[in-house]
Design an enzyme around this catalytic site. Structure first.
Site, PDB file in Angstrom:
ATOM      1  N   LYS A   1      19.497 -20.412  27.629  1.00 14.26           N
ATOM      2  CA  LYS A   1      20.427 -19.827  26.663  1.00 14.26           C
ATOM      3  C   LYS A   1      20.527 -20.703  25.413  1.00 14.26           C
ATOM      4  CE  LYS A   1      24.417 -21.250  26.677  1.00 14.26           C
ATOM      5  NZ  LYS A   1      25.653 -20.935  27.339  1.00 14.26           N
TER       6      LYS A   1
ATOM      7  N   THR B   1      20.998 -21.509  38.498  1.00 16.73           N
ATOM      8  CA  THR B   1      21.295 -20.677  37.327  1.00 16.73           C
ATOM      9  C   THR B   1      21.193 -21.474  36.037  1.00 16.73           C
ATOM     10  OG1 THR B   1      22.808 -19.401  38.707  1.00 16.73           O
ATOM     11  CG2 THR B   1      23.041 -19.146  36.329  1.00 16.73           C
ATOM     12  N   CYS B   2      21.810 -22.639  36.017  1.00 13.43           N
ATOM     13  CA  CYS B   2      21.896 -23.412  34.769  1.00 13.43           C
ATOM     14  C   CYS B   2      20.514 -23.665  34.168  1.00 13.43           C
ATOM     15  CB  CYS B   2      22.622 -24.725  35.054  1.00 13.43           C
ATOM     16  SG  CYS B   2      22.716 -25.799  33.622  1.00 13.43           S
TER      17      CYS B   2
ATOM     18  N   HIS C   1      33.635 -39.732   7.038  1.00 14.93           N
ATOM     19  CA  HIS C   1      33.555 -38.874   5.859  1.00 14.93           C
ATOM     20  C   HIS C   1      32.129 -38.832   5.333  1.00 14.93           C
ATOM     21  CE1 HIS C   1      35.138 -36.785   2.405  1.00 14.93           C
ATOM     22  NE2 HIS C   1      34.421 -37.568   1.629  1.00 14.93           N
TER      23      HIS C   1
ATOM     24  N   ASP D   1      29.974 -22.233  41.772  1.00 13.22           N
ATOM     25  CA  ASP D   1      30.283 -20.840  41.419  1.00 13.22           C
ATOM     26  C   ASP D   1      30.591 -19.957  42.621  1.00 13.22           C
ATOM     27  OD1 ASP D   1      29.757 -21.654  38.858  1.00 13.22           O
ATOM     28  OD2 ASP D   1      28.301 -20.069  38.415  1.00 13.22           O
TER      29      ASP D   1
ATOM     30  N   CYS E   1      22.612 -22.026  31.211  1.00  9.90           N
ATOM     31  CA  CYS E   1      22.860 -22.972  30.108  1.00  9.90           C
ATOM     32  C   CYS E   1      21.610 -23.346  29.324  1.00  9.90           C
ATOM     33  CB  CYS E   1      23.473 -24.269  30.633  1.00  9.90           C
ATOM     34  SG  CYS E   1      24.369 -24.158  32.187  1.00  9.90           S
TER      35      CYS E   1
ATOM     36  N   GLU F   1      27.546 -15.019  23.335  1.00  7.45           N
ATOM     37  CA  GLU F   1      26.367 -15.859  23.082  1.00  7.45           C
ATOM     38  C   GLU F   1      25.116 -15.009  22.875  1.00  7.45           C
ATOM     39  OE1 GLU F   1      27.843 -19.899  25.388  1.00  7.45           O
ATOM     40  OE2 GLU F   1      26.510 -18.546  26.445  1.00  7.45           O
TER      41      GLU F   1
ATOM     42  N   GLY G   1      32.984  -8.886  26.915  1.00 10.32           N
ATOM     43  CA  GLY G   1      33.679  -9.622  25.854  1.00 10.32           C
ATOM     44  C   GLY G   1      33.823 -11.094  26.165  1.00 10.32           C
TER      45      GLY G   1
ATOM     46  N   ALA H   1      18.026 -19.789  53.274  1.00  8.06           N
ATOM     47  CA  ALA H   1      18.717 -20.315  54.453  1.00  8.06           C
ATOM     48  C   ALA H   1      19.648 -19.252  55.015  1.00  8.06           C
ATOM     49  CB  ALA H   1      19.514 -21.548  54.078  1.00  8.06           C
TER      50      ALA H   1
ATOM     51  N   GLU I   1      36.471 -34.800  10.728  1.00  7.46           N
ATOM     52  CA  GLU I   1      37.539 -35.649  10.195  1.00  7.46           C
ATOM     53  C   GLU I   1      38.819 -34.850   9.966  1.00  7.46           C
ATOM     54  OE1 GLU I   1      37.093 -37.311   6.190  1.00  7.46           O
ATOM     55  OE2 GLU I   1      35.591 -35.796   5.734  1.00  7.46           O
TER      56      GLU I   1
ATOM     57  N   TYR J   1      32.010 -15.059  27.357  1.00  9.02           N
ATOM     58  CA  TYR J   1      31.150 -15.980  26.622  1.00  9.02           C
ATOM     59  C   TYR J   1      29.683 -15.567  26.674  1.00  9.02           C
ATOM     60  CZ  TYR J   1      29.365 -18.598  30.721  1.00  9.02           C
ATOM     61  OH  TYR J   1      28.716 -18.976  31.871  1.00  9.02           O
TER      62      TYR J   1
HETATM   63  P1  FAD Z   1      23.701 -22.042  40.933  1.00  6.00           P
HETATM   64  O1  FAD Z   1      23.269 -22.931  39.836  1.00  6.00           O
HETATM   65  O2  FAD Z   1      23.773 -20.589  40.649  1.00  6.00           O
HETATM   66  O3  FAD Z   1      22.742 -22.313  42.164  1.00  6.00           O
HETATM   67  C1  FAD Z   1      22.788 -21.569  43.331  1.00  6.00           C
HETATM   68  C2  FAD Z   1      21.394 -21.560  43.959  1.00  6.00           C
HETATM   69  O4  FAD Z   1      21.486 -21.143  45.310  1.00  6.00           O
HETATM   70  C3  FAD Z   1      20.434 -20.600  43.278  1.00  6.00           C
HETATM   71  O5  FAD Z   1      19.306 -21.316  42.800  1.00  6.00           O
HETATM   72  C4  FAD Z   1      20.055 -19.604  44.369  1.00  6.00           C
HETATM   73  O6  FAD Z   1      18.706 -19.187  44.290  1.00  6.00           O
HETATM   74  C5  FAD Z   1      20.302 -20.421  45.633  1.00  6.00           C
HETATM   75  N1  FAD Z   1      20.581 -19.623  46.827  1.00  6.00           N
HETATM   76  C6  FAD Z   1      21.461 -18.606  46.965  1.00  6.00           C
HETATM   77  N2  FAD Z   1      21.486 -18.173  48.242  1.00  6.00           N
HETATM   78  C7  FAD Z   1      20.593 -18.928  48.938  1.00  6.00           C
HETATM   79  C8  FAD Z   1      20.182 -18.973  50.286  1.00  6.00           C
HETATM   80  N3  FAD Z   1      20.711 -18.160  51.222  1.00  6.00           N
HETATM   81  N4  FAD Z   1      19.241 -19.880  50.645  1.00  6.00           N
HETATM   82  C9  FAD Z   1      18.705 -20.725  49.729  1.00  6.00           C
HETATM   83  N5  FAD Z   1      19.086 -20.745  48.434  1.00  6.00           N
HETATM   84  C10 FAD Z   1      20.022 -19.856  48.044  1.00  6.00           C
HETATM   85  N6  FAD Z   1      27.717 -23.401  32.449  1.00  6.00           N
HETATM   86  C11 FAD Z   1      27.988 -24.406  31.587  1.00  6.00           C
HETATM   87  O7  FAD Z   1      28.589 -25.401  31.975  1.00  6.00           O
HETATM   88  N7  FAD Z   1      27.563 -24.344  30.283  1.00  6.00           N
HETATM   89  C12 FAD Z   1      26.884 -23.283  29.790  1.00  6.00           C
HETATM   90  O8  FAD Z   1      26.519 -23.249  28.613  1.00  6.00           O
HETATM   91  C13 FAD Z   1      26.595 -22.205  30.674  1.00  6.00           C
HETATM   92  N8  FAD Z   1      25.885 -21.140  30.252  1.00  6.00           N
HETATM   93  C14 FAD Z   1      25.595 -20.137  31.122  1.00  6.00           C
HETATM   94  C15 FAD Z   1      24.891 -19.040  30.654  1.00  6.00           C
HETATM   95  C16 FAD Z   1      24.581 -17.997  31.499  1.00  6.00           C
HETATM   96  C17 FAD Z   1      23.801 -16.817  30.964  1.00  6.00           C
HETATM   97  C18 FAD Z   1      24.979 -18.062  32.863  1.00  6.00           C
HETATM   98  C19 FAD Z   1      24.643 -16.934  33.793  1.00  6.00           C
HETATM   99  C20 FAD Z   1      25.684 -19.152  33.350  1.00  6.00           C
HETATM  100  C21 FAD Z   1      26.010 -20.191  32.488  1.00  6.00           C
HETATM  101  N9  FAD Z   1      26.739 -21.301  32.909  1.00  6.00           N
HETATM  102  C22 FAD Z   1      27.047 -22.313  32.025  1.00  6.00           C
HETATM  103  C23 FAD Z   1      27.272 -21.391  34.295  1.00  6.00           C
HETATM  104  C24 FAD Z   1      26.417 -22.315  35.157  1.00  6.00           C
HETATM  105  O9  FAD Z   1      25.079 -21.901  35.117  1.00  6.00           O
HETATM  106  C25 FAD Z   1      26.950 -22.308  36.574  1.00  6.00           C
HETATM  107  O10 FAD Z   1      28.319 -22.641  36.567  1.00  6.00           O
HETATM  108  C26 FAD Z   1      26.214 -23.295  37.491  1.00  6.00           C
HETATM  109  O11 FAD Z   1      24.842 -23.031  37.518  1.00  6.00           O
HETATM  110  C27 FAD Z   1      26.804 -23.225  38.917  1.00  6.00           C
HETATM  111  O12 FAD Z   1      26.078 -24.052  39.768  1.00  6.00           O
HETATM  112  P2  FAD Z   1      26.042 -23.752  41.338  1.00  6.00           P
HETATM  113  O13 FAD Z   1      25.345 -24.920  41.962  1.00  6.00           O
HETATM  114  O14 FAD Z   1      27.373 -23.396  41.823  1.00  6.00           O
HETATM  115  O15 FAD Z   1      25.144 -22.439  41.507  1.00  6.00           O
END
Ligand code: FAD
Length: 450
Positions: free
Chosen positions: A51, A42-43, A435, A302, A48, A181, A175, A115, A440, A177
């Site tokens: 975005k 996701t990130c 400054h 997550d 992140c 954003e 409402g 998987a 500051e 983040y």
């Molecule tokens: P993810 O990064 O979601 O990765 C999970 C992966 O598992 C995915 O790629 C998915 O395809 C894969 N997957 C799922 N099921 C299977 C399966 N059965 N087999 C194989 N692969 C699979 N966090 C911040 O810290 N700062 C920010 O500014 C921020 N902005 C964000 C903005 C948005 C719009 C969003 C939606 C999220 C944001 N986040 C931000 C949150 C951040 O993206 C997540 O907290 C982070 O990506 C979580 O990582 P993760 O490894 O838990 O899961």
């Protein structure tokens, strides 16, 4: 000799999964990682990174306006959405490549497949099956739209990163983040933006003053916010969509974005069959070592739906791997996690809010300052900054630092180090300021509010 093909099988190649896989492989562990969609999760792909690139893009509109006050005259600037998308996609491709190289170089077996858990020690990925000593679930979360009539007409944050064209008007429901954003991004890119939120303030979990102040600043810029309003139904119209509110209003718009929350990614890969326990929200339940009720299966990030932030997922990955494969555990301290909202203006915080502090201790002092940042003395823009500090009188410890204003995320990151180190107000006061900066102000706030 153990009878497993793989020591650690990681499901999900996002922030948490990639970090766990790389770190474990670096320690000589036999690791496989399955990712069925896009490496980086996701990130990198839908969170992140894109975005923040969009936030930069959208801020130029204000920068062009501000430039006049400093003697610059710029003919009508033109914005090209397809160009921004192409640039963003190019950068994300580059980052995915880096992730792939990092995994390959550390010796992780990378499987571009979904998987599926077959039992407590067996995973299927594509056509292949692996016997694994341990399995890590790092499948993240996904956006969801509540079940209302016409929900199929709304989009989520996922689609916002690949829109064919920008709408003239957008309605953003939510409402949190992500809503705040995207409101800043869309407004900055010239889209008439309305937020519709069922609560009476944005940014739940943040300090109350911050929540009020941030919303006011967003409204001053031209974003409309409808509080205490719920959407009952969405209908398709001739040239867009109409949302019907519980107040009896009909809100027309070219696009409706739902940013009302995310759910853990738990369906369709065998969790129920293997009996991995989840809570009422569907999050995988883990103990302090990220172990589920099935001893060979772990989960973090997550999908456990606790602190849904990239740096938390990566810290948990390190903690898990060091805990399992070294004698140097690196547990995550969940106190004082700093966080930022890249709204416009941005918000940053670390530590306790005023309400949390007052709930916990009887002797709280509040230091607060609202001021016009130096840039805006000439920019012609009416943007104010809020800084707030929560201090415990008896110990002088700074319990919380909050900011709404330019570079809040950058400034609060530094503050977070001080808070973790247990800085007192006296330490802040004796720190020499830089400054002229906005930051500051944090070392010159002398008078507690009465
Ligand atoms: P993810 O990064 O979601 O990765 C999970 C992966 O598992 C995915 O790629 C998915 O395809 C894969 N997957 C799922 N099921 C299977 C399966 N059965 N087999 C194989 N692969 C699979 N966090 C911040 O810290 N700062 C920010 O500014 C921020 N902005 C964000 C903005 C948005 C719009 C969003 C939606 C999220 C944001 N986040 C931000 C949150 C951040 O993206 C997540 O907290 C982070 O990506 C979580 O990582 P993760 O490894 O838990 O899961």
């Amino acid at each position: 000799m153990n009878h497993y093909d793989i020591d650690l099988f990681v499901i999900g190649g996002g922030s948490g999964g990639v970090r766990a896989a790389r770190t474990a492989a670096g320690l000589g562990v036999r690791v496989a990682l399955a990712e069925n969609r896009h490496l980086g999760g996701t990130c990198v792909n839908l969170g992140c990174v894109p975005k923040k690139l969009f936030v930069y893009a959208s801020h130029f509109r204000e920068d062009f306006l501000a430039a006049k006050g400093f003697g610059w005259f710029i003919n009508q600037p033109q914005f090209d959405w397809p160009r921004l998308l192409a640039q963003k996609n190019h950068e994300i491709e580059r980052l995915r490549g880096i992730y792939q190289d990092l995994l390959n170089d550390s010796g992780v077996m990378l499987l571009e497949d979904r998987a599926h858990l077959l039992d407590a020690h067996t995973v299927r990925a594509g056509e292949r099956q692996f016997r694994c000593e341990r399995i890590l679930i790092a499948t993240g979360g996904c956006p969801f739209i509540p079940d209302i009539p016409g929900k199929e007409h709304a989009v989520t944050s996922d689609e916002m990163f690949a829109l064919d064209r920008l709408p003239k008007r957008i309605l953003i429901v939510g409402g949190g983040y992500i809503a705040a954003e995207f409101a800043g991004i869309m407004h900055g890119l010239g889209v008439e933006t309305t937020i519709c939120h069922r609560g009476d303030k944005l940014l739940k979990g943040f300090d109350e003053d911050v929540r009020t102040f941030a919303a006011r600043e967003m409204c001053k810029k031209g974003i409309a916010i409808r509080f205490n309003t719920q959407i009952d139904a969405i209908e398709k119209t001739g040239n867009g969509f109409a949302a019907h509110t519980d107040q009896g209003h009909r809100l027309e718009s070219g696009l409706i974005l739902y940013a009302t929350g995310r759910t853990p990614n738990i369906s369709g890969f065998g969790l129920e069959a293997v009996g991995v326990e989840q809570d009422d929200a569907g999050a995988i339940k883990v103990d302090e070592h990220y172990q589920t009720n099935i001893p060979s299966i772990y989960a973090l990030g997550d999908v456990t739906h606790r602190f849904n932030l990239t740096p938390v997922a990566t810290a948990e990955a390190m903690a898990l791997v060091y805990g399992l494969y070294t004698d140097k555990p690196a547990p995550v301290d969940y106190d004082n996690i700093p966080t930022a909202v890249f709204s416009q203006p941005p918000v940053g915080m670390v530590g306790l809010t005023e309400a949390e502090a007052k709930n916990r201790y009887p002797d709280i002092d509040i230091y607060q300052s609202v001021f016009t940042p130096m840039k805006h003395t000439l920019s012609g823009l009416d943007e104010k900054t809020l800084m707030k500090m929560i201090v415990r009188r008896s110990t002088d410890r700074v319990l919380g630092v909050h900011m709404v204003g330019t570079d809040a995320g950058e400034i609060i990151q530094g503050m977070a180090v001080a808070i973790r180190a247990g800085a007192t107000k006296a330490v802040f006061d004796s720190t020499i300021g830089i400054h002229p900066t906005a930051a500051e102000e944090f070392v010159t706030m002398r008078k507690a509010e009465l």
